[in-house]
Design a protein around this motif. Structure first.
Motif, PDB file in Angstrom:
ATOM      1  N   ASP A 209      33.401  38.186  59.222  1.00 40.00           N
ATOM      2  CA  ASP A 209      34.126  39.619  59.195  1.00 40.00           C
ATOM      3  C   ASP A 209      34.079  40.014  57.901  1.00 40.00           C
ATOM      4  N   ASP A 210      35.007  41.328  57.660  1.00 40.61           N
ATOM      5  CA  ASP A 210      35.092  41.870  56.427  1.00 40.61           C
ATOM      6  C   ASP A 210      36.219  41.096  55.653  1.00 40.61           C
ATOM      7  N   GLU A 211      36.823  40.202  56.099  1.00 39.67           N
ATOM      8  CA  GLU A 211      38.048  39.651  55.384  1.00 39.67           C
ATOM      9  C   GLU A 211      37.181  38.529  54.728  1.00 39.67           C
ATOM     10  N   ALA A 212      36.283  37.659  55.361  1.00 43.71           N
ATOM     11  CA  ALA A 212      35.381  36.534  54.856  1.00 43.71           C
ATOM     12  C   ALA A 212      34.630  37.095  53.777  1.00 43.71           C
ATOM     13  N   CYS A 213      34.064  38.345  53.881  1.00 40.71           N
ATOM     14  CA  CYS A 213      33.404  38.858  52.827  1.00 40.71           C
ATOM     15  C   CYS A 213      34.350  39.089  51.675  1.00 40.71           C
ATOM     16  N   TYR A 214      35.286  39.907  51.835  1.00 39.20           N
ATOM     17  CA  TYR A 214      36.130  40.598  50.802  1.00 39.20           C
ATOM     18  C   TYR A 214      36.870  39.008  49.939  1.00 39.20           C
ATOM     19  N   ALA A 215      37.399  38.038  50.646  1.00 41.15           N
ATOM     20  CA  ALA A 215      37.975  36.981  50.000  1.00 41.15           C
ATOM     21  C   ALA A 215      37.242  36.504  48.847  1.00 41.15           C
ATOM     22  N   SER A 216      35.737  36.403  49.449  1.00 40.29           N
ATOM     23  CA  SER A 216      34.892  35.905  48.425  1.00 40.29           C
ATOM     24  C   SER A 216      34.433  36.701  47.295  1.00 40.29           C
ATOM     25  N   SER A 217      34.219  37.881  47.434  1.00 42.23           N
ATOM     26  CA  SER A 217      33.382  38.880  46.533  1.00 42.23           C
ATOM     27  C   SER A 217      34.615  39.306  45.680  1.00 42.23           C
ATOM     28  N   SER A 218      35.961  39.265  46.070  1.00 40.89           N
ATOM     29  CA  SER A 218      36.900  39.559  45.311  1.00 40.89           C
ATOM     30  C   SER A 218      37.230  38.417  44.243  1.00 40.89           C
ATOM     31  N   TYR A 219      37.123  37.075  44.745  1.00 38.94           N
ATOM     32  CA  TYR A 219      37.360  36.136  43.702  1.00 38.94           C
ATOM     33  C   TYR A 219      36.075  36.168  42.716  1.00 38.94           C
ATOM     34  N   ALA A 220      34.662  36.488  43.149  1.00 37.90           N
ATOM     35  CA  ALA A 220      33.840  36.485  42.271  1.00 37.90           C
ATOM     36  C   ALA A 220      34.025  37.321  41.243  1.00 37.90           C
ATOM     37  N   VAL A 221      34.421  38.660  41.475  1.00 39.51           N
ATOM     38  CA  VAL A 221      34.780  39.571  40.810  1.00 39.51           C
ATOM     39  C   VAL A 221      36.116  39.372  39.685  1.00 39.51           C
ATOM     40  N   ASP A 222      36.997  38.774  40.275  1.00 39.32           N
ATOM     41  CA  ASP A 222      38.030  38.197  39.205  1.00 39.32           C
ATOM     42  C   ASP A 222      37.618  37.210  38.208  1.00 39.32           C
ATOM     43  N   LEU A 223      36.835  36.198  38.842  1.00 35.56           N
ATOM     44  CA  LEU A 223      36.098  35.293  37.780  1.00 35.56           C
ATOM     45  C   LEU A 223      35.359  35.963  36.816  1.00 35.56           C
ATOM     46  N   ALA A 224      34.525  36.822  36.962  1.00 39.11           N
ATOM     47  CA  ALA A 224      33.735  37.651  36.253  1.00 39.11           C
ATOM     48  C   ALA A 224      34.637  38.527  35.167  1.00 39.11           C
ATOM     49  N   LYS A 225      35.570  39.098  35.710  1.00 36.00           N
ATOM     50  CA  LYS A 225      36.440  39.826  34.487  1.00 36.00           C
ATOM     51  C   LYS A 225      37.298  38.995  33.801  1.00 36.00           C
ATOM     52  N   ARG A 226      37.569  37.750  34.300  1.00 41.22           N
ATOM     53  CA  ARG A 226      38.311  36.820  33.382  1.00 41.22           C
ATOM     54  C   ARG A 226      37.565  36.230  32.159  1.00 41.22           C
ATOM     55  N   HIS A 227      36.232  35.954  32.525  1.00 38.56           N
ATOM     56  CA  HIS A 227      35.289  35.501  31.677  1.00 38.56           C
ATOM     57  C   HIS A 227      34.426  36.409  30.938  1.00 38.56           C
ATOM     58  N   GLY A 228      34.480  37.700  31.304  1.00 36.53           N
ATOM     59  CA  GLY A 228      33.565  38.541  30.537  1.00 36.53           C
ATOM     60  C   GLY A 228      31.961  38.315  31.132  1.00 36.53           C
ATOM     61  N   SER A 229      31.831  37.792  32.360  1.00 40.70           N
ATOM     62  CA  SER A 229      30.440  37.534  32.817  1.00 40.70           C
ATOM     63  C   SER A 229      29.720  38.598  33.298  1.00 40.70           C
ATOM     64  N   HIS A 230      28.429  38.446  33.194  1.00 40.61           N
ATOM     65  CA  HIS A 230      27.696  39.211  33.924  1.00 40.61           C
ATOM     66  C   HIS A 230      27.415  39.084  35.187  1.00 40.61           C
ATOM     67  N   LEU A 231      27.928  39.815  36.238  1.00 45.38           N
ATOM     68  CA  LEU A 231      28.004  39.371  37.593  1.00 45.38           C
ATOM     69  C   LEU A 231      27.355  40.353  38.624  1.00 45.38           C
ATOM     70  N   HIS A 232      26.333  39.920  39.505  1.00 46.29           N
ATOM     71  CA  HIS A 232      25.818  40.838  40.479  1.00 46.29           C
ATOM     72  C   HIS A 232      26.139  40.350  42.098  1.00 46.29           C
ATOM     73  N   VAL A 233      26.836  41.211  42.648  1.00 43.66           N
ATOM     74  CA  VAL A 233      27.166  40.560  44.050  1.00 43.66           C
ATOM     75  C   VAL A 233      26.114  41.353  44.813  1.00 43.66           C
ATOM     76  N   LEU A 234      25.561  40.118  45.664  1.00 46.93           N
ATOM     77  CA  LEU A 234      24.219  40.387  46.596  1.00 46.93           C
ATOM     78  C   LEU A 234      24.996  41.054  47.762  1.00 46.93           C
ATOM     79  N   HIS A 235      24.035  41.762  48.535  1.00 45.35           N
ATOM     80  CA  HIS A 235      24.379  42.124  50.145  1.00 45.35           C
ATOM     81  C   HIS A 235      25.629  42.530  50.472  1.00 45.35           C
ATOM     82  N   ILE A 236      26.268  43.601  49.781  1.00 45.35           N
ATOM     83  CA  ILE A 236      27.407  43.969  50.284  1.00 45.35           C
ATOM     84  C   ILE A 236      27.249  44.575  51.694  1.00 45.35           C
ATOM     85  N   THR A 237      28.220  44.177  52.559  1.00 48.38           N
ATOM     86  CA  THR A 237      27.958  44.510  54.018  1.00 48.38           C
ATOM     87  C   THR A 237      29.422  45.491  54.590  1.00 48.38           C
ATOM     88  N   THR A 238      30.403  45.391  53.727  1.00 44.95           N
ATOM     89  CA  THR A 238      31.681  46.071  54.283  1.00 44.95           C
ATOM     90  C   THR A 238      32.216  47.259  53.551  1.00 44.95           C
TER      91      THR A 238
END
Length: 444
Positions: A209-238
């Motif tokens: 569901d949307d919570e399963a997606c959001y929990a993971s994508s928000s974690y990825a975005v947080d990691l990228a912001k903390r490390h200054g990474s270039h991040l591309h989040v694939l196949h957003i669905t929610t």
């Protein structure tokens, strides 16, 4: 050197539609003008007012080679891709064995050099212990590293926080992520099992569901912001995930997002008819999520449109819901789905070109592709918006031999596809002898 003159086209490029002639010499676009006088040696293609688009650059496909070639191969699926106006692709590492070393990665490039009809690149797959391999990636010759964050099996599942921190801190290339939380999916499963003893396809968007997606994508975005990474989040669905992404031009972003054509087309209402044929991960969800994704294309919270083409045999799909594999074949019909959105007023054709060609080229730093420009490689598609395309399993070019769009008539038709100036598709025929496919190179 061979030359092709395309006359009287409507060229869609960089936010404008203009009546232009184009001359292709060798692999590249030599000239774009209102009127080009034909040379005696030019091969003339009369566009008659049809659209010329830069070829779609699909940054997410699964072509199943090596090891899974009963489902598809680089040869078969790139053949379907050029028939659909896709001139370049980037392929995923979950093959057999998984692509988790530089040596395995380069072997896939060797296969493509001999078999692909479209330009190609391949991702290295991240594991919890291959950081040294990731650090060896070359930003000029490798497209990126794929991280399955909580929704894969075997070596490609990366959940360990220390491993994820290392990848986001050290990767020399773009990080692309599949974001679904395994913990949330497990919790959803337990909750459903208290209500029922067996699951059906209608439970798929409930489990994932949307919570399963959001929990993971928000974690990825947080990691990228903390490390200054270039991040591309694939196949957003929610709709919920869209709050994680900024509006504005892609050139200014370090964190970008993508939607896939099937999530822009289907909704959970389609499970009743198509069942396991449209089972995919992340799951197809509510119609309201689909409409939110389309709105996000207009606001530029979604930067890129891709396919996540992932073929399985028809027989593999004809089993119980939980046993059926996730994924569906899409490359032959992806651009046609988007042109249907244009015909219904949901998207503009310049937006389609931006999201499928310009923005992938910008985000990955692809050299001299993704635009209709003098001096650029001639990766082009001629589209007739006055002729329709009727789809059946019989005219699908995928090795798996079926399509989720069977029975639909698309509002447009792919007439020609050129890859590096070579005409590889013309009037419903794939011209394999004209292949000039090349490895993608990057400026970054």
């Amino acid at each position: 050197m061979s030359a092709t003159l395309i006359k009287n086209a409507r060229v869609v490029n960089e936010g404008r539609v203009q009546e232009r002639d184009l001359r292709i010499v060798g692999q590249r676009i030599e000239k774009i003008e209102s009127h080009i006088i034909a040379a005696s040696t030019d091969q003339i293609v009369e566009a008659r007012g049809r659209f010329i688009l830069p070829g779609m650059i699909d940054d997410q496909v699964h072509f199943r080679e090596p090891g899974l070639t009963h489902k598809g191969s680089i040869a078969s699926e790139s053949r379907a891709a050029v028939a659909g106006g896709i001139t370049s692709y980037m392929e995923m590492p979950n093959v057999s064995p998984a692509t988790t070393t530089i040596e395995a990665l380069e072997r896939k490039f060797d296969i493509a050099a001999n078999n692909s009809l479209a330009n190609y690149s391949f991702y290295l797959g991240a594991t919890e212990d291959n950081l040294e391999q990731i650090k060896r990636l070359n930003p000029e010759t490798h497209c990126g590293v794929k991280v399955f964050m909580g929704a894969s099996t075997g070596d490609l599942l990366v959940e360990n926080p220390t491993a994820l921190e290392g990848i986001f801190r050290e990767s020399p290339v773009l990080i692309v992520t599949h974001c679904e939380s395994g913990a949330v999916i497990a919790k959803n499963r337990e909750a459903l099992l208290r209500k029922k003893s067996a699951f059906t396809i209608h439970d798929h968007p409930v489990l994932r569901d949307d919570e399963a997606c959001y929990a993971s994508s928000s974690y990825a975005v947080d990691l990228a912001k903390r490390h200054g990474s270039h991040l591309h989040v694939l196949h957003i669905t929610t709709e919920k995930e869209l709050s994680l992404f900024q509006t504005g031009p892609i050139e200014l972003k370090r964190i970008t997002a993508e939607a896939c054509v099937h999530h822009l087309w289907f909704s959970e209402e389609d499970y009743a008819v198509l069942g396991n044929l449209i089972k995919c991960n992340p799951a197809i969800k509510k119609a309201s999520d689909r409409e939110a994704l389309i709105r996000a294309l207009h606001t530029n919270q979604i930067d890129i449109i891709a396919t996540d083409h992932a073929p399985h045999t028809f027989e593999e799909k004809q089993v119980g819901f939980e046993q059926a594999p996730a994924g569906l074949p899409l490359v032959q019909h992806a651009l046609l789905t988007l042109l249907d959105h244009v015909s219904h007023g949901r998207l503009d054709i310049t937006q389609v070109v931006e999201k499928t060609a310009h923005n992938p080229a910008i985000r990955y730093g692809i050299k001299e592709r993704g635009f209709v420009r003098e001096g650029y490689f001639a990766d082009l598609v001629l589209v007739d918006d006055k002729q329709t395309t009727e789809v059946s399993h019989d005219n699908a070019l995928y090795h798996c031999g079926w399509t989720p769009f069977a029975g639909h008539r698309f509002s447009s038709q792919i007439v020609c596809t050129w890859v590096n100036g070579g005409l590889v598709y013309h009037n419903n025929k794939v011209l394999e002898d004209e292949s000039r496919a090349m490895r993608l190179l990057f400026s970054r």
